[in-house]
Structure formats: C-alpha cells, structure tokens
Design a protein around this motif. Structure first.
Motif, PDB file in Angstrom:
ATOM      1  N   PRO A 300      21.004  13.919  96.156  1.00 26.05           N
ATOM      2  CA  PRO A 300      19.815  14.763  95.959  1.00 26.05           C
ATOM      3  C   PRO A 300      19.963  16.107  96.636  1.00 26.05           C
ATOM      4  CG  PRO A 300      19.398  13.138  97.647  1.00 26.05           C
ATOM      5  CD  PRO A 300      20.767  12.822  97.112  1.00 26.05           C
ATOM      6  N   SER A 301      19.116  17.032  96.239  1.00 30.97           N
ATOM      7  CA  SER A 301      19.142  18.369  96.792  1.00 30.97           C
ATOM      8  C   SER A 301      18.777  18.322  98.265  1.00 30.97           C
ATOM      9  CB  SER A 301      18.171  19.276  96.038  1.00 30.97           C
ATOM     10  OG  SER A 301      18.090  20.532  96.662  1.00 30.97           O
ATOM     11  N   PRO A 302      19.474  19.119  99.080  1.00 31.69           N
ATOM     12  CA  PRO A 302      19.164  19.126 100.515  1.00 31.69           C
ATOM     13  C   PRO A 302      17.775  19.681 100.835  1.00 31.69           C
ATOM     14  CG  PRO A 302      20.676  20.888  99.998  1.00 31.69           C
ATOM     15  CD  PRO A 302      20.562  20.054  98.759  1.00 31.69           C
ATOM     16  N   CYS A 303      17.122  20.296  99.827  1.00 31.92           N
ATOM     17  CA  CYS A 303      15.805  20.887 100.083  1.00 31.92           C
ATOM     18  C   CYS A 303      14.637  19.953  99.722  1.00 31.92           C
ATOM     19  CB  CYS A 303      15.652  22.199  99.311  1.00 31.92           C
ATOM     20  SG  CYS A 303      16.803  23.495  99.881  1.00 31.92           S
ATOM     21  N   GLY A 314      28.555  29.667 103.747  1.00 27.58           N
ATOM     22  CA  GLY A 314      28.548  28.759 104.874  1.00 27.58           C
ATOM     23  C   GLY A 314      27.215  28.098 105.120  1.00 27.58           C
ATOM     24  N   SER A 315      26.240  28.331 104.258  1.00 24.00           N
ATOM     25  CA  SER A 315      24.932  27.739 104.496  1.00 24.00           C
ATOM     26  C   SER A 315      24.131  27.727 103.189  1.00 24.00           C
ATOM     27  CB  SER A 315      24.194  28.530 105.582  1.00 24.00           C
ATOM     28  OG  SER A 315      22.952  27.938 105.876  1.00 24.00           O
ATOM     29  N   TYR A 316      22.831  27.554 103.293  1.00 26.99           N
ATOM     30  CA  TYR A 316      21.929  27.593 102.145  1.00 26.99           C
ATOM     31  C   TYR A 316      20.527  27.802 102.693  1.00 26.99           C
ATOM     32  CZ  TYR A 316      20.684  22.794 103.418  1.00 26.99           C
ATOM     33  OH  TYR A 316      20.249  21.695 104.080  1.00 26.99           O
ATOM     34  N   SER A 317      19.596  28.092 101.758  1.00 33.27           N
ATOM     35  CA  SER A 317      18.188  28.239 102.157  1.00 33.27           C
ATOM     36  C   SER A 317      17.297  27.512 101.155  1.00 33.27           C
ATOM     37  CB  SER A 317      17.804  29.716 102.243  1.00 33.27           C
ATOM     38  OG  SER A 317      17.905  30.327 100.960  1.00 33.27           O
ATOM     39  N   CYS A 318      16.143  27.088 101.625  1.00 29.81           N
ATOM     40  CA  CYS A 318      15.200  26.338 100.792  1.00 29.81           C
ATOM     41  C   CYS A 318      13.879  27.125 100.660  1.00 29.81           C
ATOM     42  CB  CYS A 318      14.903  24.967 101.407  1.00 29.81           C
ATOM     43  SG  CYS A 318      16.363  23.892 101.523  1.00 29.81           S
ATOM     44  N   SER A 319      13.287  27.072  99.485  1.00 32.57           N
ATOM     45  CA  SER A 319      11.954  27.664  99.254  1.00 32.57           C
ATOM     46  C   SER A 319      11.176  26.757  98.301  1.00 32.57           C
ATOM     47  CB  SER A 319      12.081  29.077  98.699  1.00 32.57           C
ATOM     48  OG  SER A 319      12.742  29.059  97.446  1.00 32.57           O
ATOM     49  N   CYS A 320       9.844  26.841  98.339  1.00 29.66           N
ATOM     50  CA  CYS A 320       9.024  25.962  97.506  1.00 29.66           C
ATOM     51  C   CYS A 320       8.773  26.601  96.145  1.00 29.66           C
ATOM     52  CB  CYS A 320       7.692  25.674  98.198  1.00 29.66           C
ATOM     53  SG  CYS A 320       7.900  24.700  99.713  1.00 29.66           S
ATOM     54  N   THR A 321       8.588  25.773  95.164  1.00 31.71           N
ATOM     55  CA  THR A 321       8.242  26.251  93.828  1.00 31.71           C
ATOM     56  C   THR A 321       6.797  26.729  93.841  1.00 31.71           C
ATOM     57  OG1 THR A 321       7.583  24.020  93.184  1.00 31.71           O
ATOM     58  CG2 THR A 321       9.880  24.665  92.715  1.00 31.71           C
ATOM     59  N   VAL A 322       6.371  27.343  92.749  1.00 32.24           N
ATOM     60  CA  VAL A 322       5.005  27.884  92.645  1.00 32.24           C
ATOM     61  C   VAL A 322       4.006  26.737  92.777  1.00 32.24           C
ATOM     62  CG1 VAL A 322       3.382  29.107  91.168  1.00 32.24           C
ATOM     63  CG2 VAL A 322       5.791  29.789  91.215  1.00 32.24           C
TER      64      VAL A 322
END
Length: 356
Positions: A300-303, A314-322
């Motif tokens: 599954p997605s890490p977010c 070297g990394s990633y970022s997470c944000s919420c959907t609308v």
C-alpha cells in the motif's frame, strides 16, 4: 870422511844423510821423494834432490766426501760441507777415518726457518714451505742454490674463485676461511640464500607482505595500508603498516552514498531513500550509483487512504485529497500519515449536508 857433517849438506834440503865407508847415502824425509830413488848412494847415476810428494794424487789418501790438501812434506783431509769427520777433528789423515753426513734438519735453530719443511740430503738439505706459504727462491730450495730460503704467507683471498659465490674470503696465517654473507647460509661448501620470510611469518608485522630476495628480504604493505615515513623496507625492525582512510577521498563513493572506512578497505552505503544500481546493501567502486527510490509506487501507499503521495529525491511527501485534511495525530512522521474528512464544510443553499 863423514860427508854428512860437511857444509853445505851433501844430500840437499829435506833429506837424510847417512855416512858410509868411503861414501854416503841420501834419502828423503817423509813427504818428499827423489827422482834417483830414495836410497841414493854416492857413485850412483844422477844427482840426489828431494821434491815434495803430492799425497793428494792418491785418490785413497782421504775418505769419501773429503777434500785432500797437500802441504810441504805432508797433507791433510777436511770433510766437505755437510759432513763431519768421525774423529771430530777438522783436519785429519790416516786410515779408518770417515766423513759422516750431518743431519742439518735436526739442528737448532732450524735451517729452513719458520713455516717450512726440512728434508735431509747427503751433504746438504732441501727446504720447502708448509701449505699456505711460499718462498721467493722456489718451494724446493736445496743448499747451495742462489738466494736464501724464507717462507711468507700466501694470501689465498687474492685469487678469484677461492671462496664460493655470496661469501667473503678471510685470509689467515698459512690458510684462509670462507664466510657466507648476511642472508646466506653454508650448505655443502656453498652459500645458499636464507628464506627469512618462511622462517618467520611475523617478520614484517601485521598487515604486511614479506618478500624474500637474495641475501635479504623486503616488506611491503597489504592493499589498503601504507608505510609511514618513519619506517623503511630496508629496516624491517621499524616497519609498520598503517591503515589508509579511503573515505578521506570524497569521490570514493557515488553521490547520495555514505563511505565507511574499514581496516585495509572501505565500503559505500546508499543514503536512506536510495538504492544501489545492482541492489547491494554495501559496495565499493566509483562505477556504482545510488538511484532514488520512488516510495509512492509501494503498495500500500506509504501515505494511507484519501492521500496523495509525491516522490522527492531520497524521500517523498504526503497530502490529502480534496475534502480531507491531515489528521494531526498521525502526521508526525512518514509512514504514519492519515487524512480525515472536513465534516465542517458548509453546503450550498437549499442543500443537505451529509457526512461521509
């Protein structure tokens, strides 16, 4: 008439006059003779004179190895050099005497001198030098030859090939010796190389390699180590190998990798968020690369749900959907991100708000 009493003497010098009746008789004294006979009487033919007799004309007058010397009215014998008369007198005559050989080799001081061998010969002697010595007059000098006999030391070390290869020649009085040079040992009259490295495996110390060379050995460091200036290969007692810190070279590992030094070597490890191109955890070599890991492709997605994953080097970022917003309780670190609904949203006029 007694003619023998008259002057001058009737018979002449070196004679004996004997008066006879009406005449006289002449004879020579011992050692003299007359051509008219030794008992000449007045009236006989010729005239009486006494001449010296050469007794040495008789080869039997003196014994063997003697010299005869004629004298007025007599003679005498003398032994030749190297002989001694049996009666002990230097001058002698008469039957029964002999000249006896002198053993010069039994005399003191030695006739041939030190470091020599004397051999007695009839009437003389022969000299030769003992091994390791030589004489300028030859090694078989016989009494009577020119020069004098002396023995001097032979320096055998002046002759090439006296000692085997890899040895030193040491001259001594009457002889010499061969000594193997440092790093060689004597085996069956030859000097063979000593393999110091096989005799002592720790000769050069840790992290080093011992190399045997003729007559010596040499130390060198293993790969990944170096020899400080204070030690030299020619003096292994001071030889010491020190670890090379390969990580001091910032280019030993590729970009986005960490360098770790180890005794005699090193290894590279990709930073978090990167992976080696061949998949190794640790690696060496500048040809290897660390490529970015796209964490957003994981399942599954890490977010988490209702989120958007954005990859970064070297990394990633997470944000919420609308319609969703980050849940503060679960947004502290990666892998624990969650979104919750915006349940306070206002619906349009005449609309009914339903919480999903």
């Amino acid at each position: 008439i007694d003619e023998c009493s008259q002057n001058p003497l009737q018979c002449g010098p070196n004679s004996i006059c004997k008066n006879l009746l009406g005449r006289y008789k002449c004879s020579c004294t011992p050692g003299f003779s007359s051509p008219t006979g030794n008992n000449w009487i007045l009236g006989q033919a010729g005239s009486f004179t006494c001449t010296d007799v050469n007794e040495c004309a008789d080869t039997t007058a003196c014994p063997a190895y003697a010299t005869c010397t004629d004298t007025k009215d007599s003679y005498y014998c003398t032994c030749k050099r190297g002989f001694l008369p049996s009666n002990g007198q230097s001058k002698f005559k008469g039957p029964g005497l002999k000249c006896i050989d002198i053993d010069e080799c039994s005399q003191n001081p030695l006739q041939c001198g030190p470091n020599s061998i004397c051999k007695n010969l009839l009437g003389r002697y022969k000299c030769s030098c003992t091994p390791g010595f030589s004489s300028p007059t030859g090694n078989n000098w016989i009494l009577g030859q020119a020069g004098s006999f002396t023995c001097t030391d032979i320096n055998e070390c002046n002759t090439s090939g006296t000692c085997p290869e890899h040895s030193n020649c040491v001259n001594s009085v009457g002889s010499y010796s061969c000594e193997c040079q440092d790093g060689f040992t004597s085996v069956n009259s030859t000097c063979q190389d000593v393999d110091e490295c096989s005799r002592n495996s720790t000769l050069c110390g840790p992290n080093s390699v011992c190399l045997n060379i003729p007559g010596a050995y040499r130390c060198s460091c293993l790969p990944g180590f170096f020899m400080p200036d204070i030690s030299t290969p020619e003096h292994p007692d001071t030889f010491k190998c020190t670890d090379i810190d390969e990580c001091a070279d910032i280019e030993m590992c590729p970009i986005n990798a960490a360098c770790t030094n180890t005794p005699g070597s090193y290894f590279c490890t990709c930073h978090p968020g990167f992976v080696a191109s061949k998949g190794q955890l640790n690696f060496t070599g500048k040809s290897e690369k660390c490529r970015d890991i796209d964490e957003c492709l994981k399942d599954p997605s890490p977010c988490g749900s209702n989120s958007i994953c954005t990859n970064a080097p070297g990394s990633y970022s997470c944000s919420c959907t609308v319609g969703f917003r980050p849940n503060p309780e679960g947004s502290v670190k990666h892998g624990n991100f969650s979104c919750k609904s915006n349940n306070f949203l206002v619906c349009l006029d005449n609309g009914i708000c339903v919480l999903l």
